[in-house]
Scaffold this motif. Structure first.
Motif, PDB file in Angstrom:
ATOM      1  N   LEU A 155       0.830  -1.200   0.000  1.00  0.00           N
ATOM      2  CA  LEU A 155       0.000   0.000   0.000  1.00  0.00           C
ATOM      3  C   LEU A 155       0.871   1.258   0.000  1.00  0.00           C
ATOM      4  CD1 LEU A 155      -2.838  -1.002   2.471  1.00  0.00           C
ATOM      5  CD2 LEU A 155      -3.050  -0.597   0.007  1.00  0.00           C
ATOM      6  N   LEU A 156       1.934   1.235   0.789  1.00  0.00           N
ATOM      7  CA  LEU A 156       2.822   2.395   0.840  1.00  0.00           C
ATOM      8  C   LEU A 156       3.594   2.593  -0.464  1.00  0.00           C
ATOM      9  CD1 LEU A 156       4.174   2.229   4.484  1.00  0.00           C
ATOM     10  CD2 LEU A 156       2.505   3.825   3.525  1.00  0.00           C
ATOM     11  N   ALA A 157       3.714   1.546  -1.263  1.00  0.00           N
ATOM     12  CA  ALA A 157       4.415   1.655  -2.546  1.00  0.00           C
ATOM     13  C   ALA A 157       3.555   2.336  -3.611  1.00  0.00           C
ATOM     14  CB  ALA A 157       4.847   0.270  -3.027  1.00  0.00           C
ATOM     15  N   LEU A 158       2.247   2.421  -3.363  1.00  0.00           N
ATOM     16  CA  LEU A 158       1.377   3.116  -4.309  1.00  0.00           C
ATOM     17  C   LEU A 158       1.732   4.596  -4.300  1.00  0.00           C
ATOM     18  CD1 LEU A 158      -2.078   1.536  -3.438  1.00  0.00           C
ATOM     19  CD2 LEU A 158      -0.785   1.207  -5.543  1.00  0.00           C
ATOM     20  N   ARG A 159       1.755   5.189  -5.470  1.00  0.00           N
ATOM     21  CA  ARG A 159       2.028   6.626  -5.549  1.00  0.00           C
ATOM     22  C   ARG A 159       0.737   7.369  -5.257  1.00  0.00           C
ATOM     23  NH1 ARG A 159       3.008  10.894  -9.802  1.00  0.00           N
ATOM     24  NH2 ARG A 159       1.508   9.687 -10.947  1.00  0.00           N
ATOM     25  N   SER A 160       0.743   8.135  -4.191  1.00  0.00           N
ATOM     26  CA  SER A 160      -0.440   8.875  -3.760  1.00  0.00           C
ATOM     27  C   SER A 160      -0.493  10.224  -4.449  1.00  0.00           C
ATOM     28  CB  SER A 160      -0.378   9.068  -2.242  1.00  0.00           C
ATOM     29  OG  SER A 160      -1.397   9.939  -1.812  1.00  0.00           O
TER      30      SER A 160
END
Length: 131
Positions: free
Chosen positions: A52-57
């Motif tokens: 989830l943290l690897a997704l670019r927000s």
């Protein structure tokens, strides 16, 4: 013309991450219900969390929001007794809770070069304390 527009719409849908987020959210809600009866292995949860943290927000500050949310979740778990209560006879040093707390503290405000505080200091977002 309609055929071409339909093809463009389908291509746009295929590239839209929001559509996949809806599907993942549904799966996670099901997983939450299932985990009430059968807890999930921490390594599996950590892998999901890292993904989830690897997704670019859209918000570059999202990783700090995630840290804040995780800290509040941990505080709530501690308050509810999820970590137990240390007896006066149990040594504080070397306990699993103390070791994990030290990891959290060091990751956020530790003196090591990889802490969040040091990274923000290098980028001039946090003042360096003058001794």
């Amino acid at each position: 013309m309609k055929l071409e527009q339909r093809r463009i719409d389908e291509q746009e849908r295929a590239l839209d991450p929001t559509r996949r987020i809806v599907a993942v959210r549904e799966l996670l809600q099901e997983l939450i219900r299932l985990s009430e009866e059968r807890p999930v292995d921490d390594m599996d949860l950590m892998e999901l969390f890292k993904m989830l943290l690897a997704l670019r927000s859209a918000d570059p500050l999202f990783p700090m929001q995630a840290v804040t949310a995780a800290a509040f979740a941990a505080a709530s778990a501690a308050e509810c007794g999820a970590f137990g209560t240390r007896s006066d006879e149990t040594p504080l040093k070397g306990s699993a809770v103390t070791m994990r707390w030290n990891e959290v503290r060091d990751a956020v405000i530790g003196a090591g070069e990889s802490s969040l505080m040091r990274a923000l200091q290098r980028r001039k977002w946090v003042k360096v304390k003058e001794d």
